[in-house]
Write a protein that holds these residues in place. Sequence first.
Motif, mmCIF file in Angstrom:
data_model
loop_
_atom_site.group_PDB
_atom_site.id
_atom_site.type_symbol
_atom_site.label_atom_id
_atom_site.label_comp_id
_atom_site.label_asym_id
_atom_site.label_seq_id
_atom_site.Cartn_x
_atom_site.Cartn_y
_atom_site.Cartn_z
ATOM 1 N N ALA A 179 1.589 9.327 -5.844
ATOM 2 C CA ALA A 179 1.791 10.744 -5.508
ATOM 3 C C ALA A 179 2.886 11.124 -6.709
ATOM 4 O O ALA A 179 3.166 12.287 -7.138
ATOM 5 C CB ALA A 179 2.507 10.629 -4.178
ATOM 6 N N ASN A 204 -6.135 6.552 -9.089
ATOM 7 C CA ASN A 204 -5.347 5.832 -8.094
ATOM 8 C C ASN A 204 -6.073 4.470 -7.323
ATOM 9 O O ASN A 204 -5.779 4.152 -6.300
ATOM 10 C CB ASN A 204 -4.350 6.509 -7.324
ATOM 11 C CG ASN A 204 -5.343 7.390 -6.370
ATOM 12 O OD1 ASN A 204 -6.598 7.319 -6.304
ATOM 13 N ND2 ASN A 204 -4.708 8.189 -5.328
ATOM 14 N N PHE A 223 -4.944 4.063 2.536
ATOM 15 C CA PHE A 223 -3.698 4.525 2.356
ATOM 16 C C PHE A 223 -3.361 5.335 0.971
ATOM 17 O O PHE A 223 -2.552 6.288 1.112
ATOM 18 C CB PHE A 223 -2.537 3.527 2.847
ATOM 19 C CG PHE A 223 -2.578 3.295 4.121
ATOM 20 C CD1 PHE A 223 -2.088 4.059 4.961
ATOM 21 C CD2 PHE A 223 -2.899 2.039 4.471
ATOM 22 C CE1 PHE A 223 -2.187 3.845 6.499
ATOM 23 C CE2 PHE A 223 -2.872 1.756 6.181
ATOM 24 C CZ PHE A 223 -2.577 2.763 6.928
ATOM 25 N N VAL A 224 -3.927 4.867 -0.203
ATOM 26 C CA VAL A 224 -3.651 4.987 -1.281
ATOM 27 C C VAL A 224 -4.238 6.600 -1.802
ATOM 28 O O VAL A 224 -3.590 7.550 -2.254
ATOM 29 C CB VAL A 224 -3.567 4.124 -2.397
ATOM 30 C CG1 VAL A 224 -3.421 4.774 -3.523
ATOM 31 C CG2 VAL A 224 -2.641 3.069 -2.135
ATOM 32 N N ASN A 225 -5.486 6.613 -1.361
ATOM 33 C CA ASN A 225 -6.231 7.703 -1.912
ATOM 34 C C ASN A 225 -7.443 8.084 -0.904
ATOM 35 O O ASN A 225 -8.122 8.981 -1.239
ATOM 36 C CB ASN A 225 -7.276 7.446 -3.248
ATOM 37 C CG ASN A 225 -7.912 5.962 -3.113
ATOM 38 O OD1 ASN A 225 -8.693 5.783 -2.264
ATOM 39 N ND2 ASN A 225 -7.490 4.640 -4.022
ATOM 40 N N GLU A 259 1.191 4.112 -2.830
ATOM 41 C CA GLU A 259 0.942 5.404 -2.591
ATOM 42 C C GLU A 259 1.981 6.184 -2.904
ATOM 43 O O GLU A 259 1.871 7.401 -3.487
ATOM 44 C CB GLU A 259 0.601 5.655 -0.906
ATOM 45 C CG GLU A 259 0.099 6.917 -0.534
ATOM 46 C CD GLU A 259 1.289 8.023 -0.632
ATOM 47 O OE1 GLU A 259 0.802 9.212 -0.736
ATOM 48 O OE2 GLU A 259 2.290 7.748 -0.097
ATOM 49 N N TYR A 282 -6.061 -0.748 1.348
ATOM 50 C CA TYR A 282 -5.228 -0.308 0.526
ATOM 51 C C TYR A 282 -5.906 1.066 0.041
ATOM 52 O O TYR A 282 -4.703 1.915 -0.219
ATOM 53 C CB TYR A 282 -5.307 -1.160 -0.993
ATOM 54 C CG TYR A 282 -4.285 -2.565 -0.840
ATOM 55 C CD1 TYR A 282 -3.135 -2.249 -0.929
ATOM 56 C CD2 TYR A 282 -4.962 -3.702 -0.756
ATOM 57 C CE1 TYR A 282 -2.045 -3.385 -0.808
ATOM 58 C CE2 TYR A 282 -3.835 -5.069 -0.601
ATOM 59 C CZ TYR A 282 -2.701 -4.848 -0.723
ATOM 60 O OH TYR A 282 -1.784 -5.813 -0.776
ATOM 61 N N ASN A 283 -6.994 1.112 -0.342
ATOM 62 C CA ASN A 283 -7.582 2.383 -0.810
ATOM 63 C C ASN A 283 -7.417 3.539 0.359
ATOM 64 O O ASN A 283 -7.324 4.613 -0.141
ATOM 65 C CB ASN A 283 -8.966 2.271 -1.331
ATOM 66 C CG ASN A 283 -8.838 1.611 -2.613
ATOM 67 O OD1 ASN A 283 -8.699 2.223 -3.787
ATOM 68 N ND2 ASN A 283 -9.177 0.331 -2.522
ATOM 69 N N TYR A 323 -7.769 10.309 -6.909
ATOM 70 C CA TYR A 323 -8.906 9.384 -7.054
ATOM 71 C C TYR A 323 -9.867 9.731 -8.061
ATOM 72 O O TYR A 323 -10.192 11.062 -8.226
ATOM 73 C CB TYR A 323 -9.474 9.105 -5.684
ATOM 74 C CG TYR A 323 -10.635 8.210 -5.483
ATOM 75 C CD1 TYR A 323 -10.598 6.985 -5.605
ATOM 76 C CD2 TYR A 323 -11.998 8.552 -5.649
ATOM 77 C CE1 TYR A 323 -11.500 5.782 -5.264
ATOM 78 C CE2 TYR A 323 -13.131 7.578 -5.844
ATOM 79 C CZ TYR A 323 -12.642 6.286 -5.742
ATOM 80 O OH TYR A 323 -13.847 5.158 -5.350
ATOM 81 N N ALA A 343 0.804 -1.292 0.033
ATOM 82 C CA ALA A 343 -0.099 -0.016 0.057
ATOM 83 C C ALA A 343 0.802 1.097 -0.013
ATOM 84 O O ALA A 343 0.505 2.237 -0.625
ATOM 85 C CB ALA A 343 -0.779 -0.003 1.234
ATOM 86 N N THR A 344 1.951 1.154 0.940
ATOM 87 C CA THR A 344 2.712 2.439 0.843
ATOM 88 C C THR A 344 3.623 2.554 -0.397
ATOM 89 O O THR A 344 3.817 3.802 -0.966
ATOM 90 C CB THR A 344 3.710 2.465 2.070
ATOM 91 O OG1 THR A 344 4.631 1.179 1.959
ATOM 92 C CG2 THR A 344 3.078 2.450 3.467
#
Length: 777
Positions: free
Chosen positions: A584, A593, A608-610, A580, A605-606, A590, A576-577
């Motif tokens: 970035a 991503n 931390f990412v979006n 992300e 997952y989502n 979003y 996840a990181t």
Amino acid sequence: MSDTPGAGAVLDDRPELRDATEAVLAVDAEQDGWTFEDIPIDSGQFGELVSAGIVEKDGEQYRVADPDAVRAALNGDSAVDSDSGGRMDLGDVIRFDFDAQATGLLVAALAVVFVARTYVIGSVYRGGDIVLSSNDPYYYRYHVEQVAANAGSAADFGALSVLPGGLTNGEPLMVATLWWVASLFGGSKEVIGHVLAWYPVVSALVTAVLLYLLAVRVSSDRRVGLASVLFLAFIPGHAFRTSLGFADHHAFDYPWLGLTALALVVALTTATNRTSLRRPQPWVAAVGIGVGTAGQVLAWEAGPLLVLPVSLVVLGQTLLDVSNDRSALVRNAPVLAGVSFGAILAWSIHTVTGWQTALVTSAPALLTLGTVVVIATAEAARRFGGTVGQLAVVDLGLGVVGFLVFRFGFTEQWGTFNSRLDALFRSDSIAETYGLFNTDAFGFLLLLGLTLFLALPAMAWGLDLARNDRSGWLVTSSYAWVLFALAVIQVRFVGELASFLALFAGLTFVWAAAWVDIARPVVTTGDDGLRDALVPDTRALGSLFVLFLLFGSLGMVQVPVKTSQVITDEGAYDAATAIEADAAERGLEYPENYVLSQWGQNRMYNYFVNGEAESYGYARQTYEPFVSVTGPEQAHNRISGRVGYVATTETSLEEPTTMYVRLHQHFGSRNGDVGGLAHYRPVFVSLDGSHKAFAVVSGATIQGNAAPDSTVSVATTVAVSDREVDYERQTTANQDGEFAITVANPGTYTVTTDSGDEKTVDVPEQAVYDGGNVTVG
């Protein structure tokens, strides 16, 4: 206030102790000092007389503390101690005398609960992130953050209007409470993360305290209370749901259950006659009943199921009242007041906020109506000389009539109720919908350890105690058996069952310890007796520890096992990181991503990412068909324009042509006769290879010329998470000698033909992302 209630107050509260008191008084009149073996009563009654101060220890023997006062109380000359002055403290309400030694042992037991819930702290606090466990906690984290973003302060309850309908009709009180607590500390995302991480632990500790008070109240034995807390610490199904970071909604239910059960016991054991109704204790308990029942239905849409035991308690108590020729209205008046208060509270909050459906929030009102009817029929039976059997038949008939009226008179509400009932009995791939005795899950062992087998005999004994007019055991038995039945249907109710299971397991443990002669069978909660019972010598303490290991060892083993199954593993978090960071760097927002993954980790997952963790519905519908399909174009068309990244983890798929094998095992590269993939650039692989992540890209097209109909291969080496992997694709030139092939990775490619010609070409990163063309020179 005096240290103990007077004999009159005790006998008003517990009229069933009158015979035991008379028997002890008779022995005391004949003997100057006596032992437990000299009196014809059981240890539970004896313990209550000691804790009440009617009997006191005198050296190695016992005596009645004040025979004249006891005789007066038995003759009805004294109802309530006059030295109380009408004052009240917590000890009056729960009949629990605070003692430094007992409190110290309770703190030690709570420390065990705390450690069993927080030892995973390193898996939750990782660097600068707070990594919650499992999937659903990110749903609540997301919504608490949404409320906080719209709130001006802790008093700005209008911010709760951003809650969606699904949550408003699901767990609104939980989200509102977590937001309010977080707002008291600033309401930042970091604070919200801390609050959600620690709230399950707080729930476990509050539940453990309520369990201790409940166990002591019904058993008059602090050892049972301590044993109950220790068994609760090692019930796996409760431990993982209240572990640090597991901010699911179930942990929010447990304190409400404990509060309601304790308040019911206090109400029924203090409202014994009309005089006792002039005391504050039963009415304080009534408030607890109201708050508890309202809290349960506002906390979860299935909350009405958790209120079911209250109806059984009222029904059972009225039958006992008629059997013992006493007023059901007097005995149940605080309970009626409590459920009425709960109905008013739940419906008022529903009306103002729109929380929960009308059907859910009307559950306390229906409980109130049922309580009125049951009490009225009991009063009528007593007035007209009806028997308990006749009353039971009438109650059953009224229940059938009520059901038929609901079924055919409220068809819309029946439809909603029926759909919720279908959800209760459904069984699907979600583990918590399995039944407790499902052979695929073995939940009765893996979630409860040996606690269930330890508790069941005591649960049966509890029914017999309840039948013999012991209101406390009526309450605890009703809760234990109803929640056990619900857990048999779906293991999601194991956590709710755990407290009551622990209570009965604690009772059996103390009995077993006495049976093997390593603990005293006599319940003593007076000063000297308390120390004897709670602080055994070193040898006895060691024996008790071994006995506890015998019953609790499986739970001790399973607590870390079950907890490890819900924590976010390192590979998934690192994936996840990495995603992300890649998003970035590319400036994606979003929904560009969005991460497609197994639904059980999709919210993590989502988040931390979006930051969008509201739903895993798309992942649940799409991920499995995507990884199992054998056509790359079909797979890409399924997710094109909707997915920015794909996160894969190990699964049982072995067919070489599936997307899973092509992606997860070969990074999209050609493998034997199975072609490579054009649109998935690997961005992460865990150290053990169990987790991988891919960016969904347009792909760069390499164009060139070769011999007509010749085979052309393009290959490069790709760096992924400090590893190098080979990536190869293959195509065939057309009759004019032209070829074109799309690749998912930037880098220097070696272009070879089957005739042995070899060239190189550089594919820039931007061409991979934008879908550009690159020509071989």
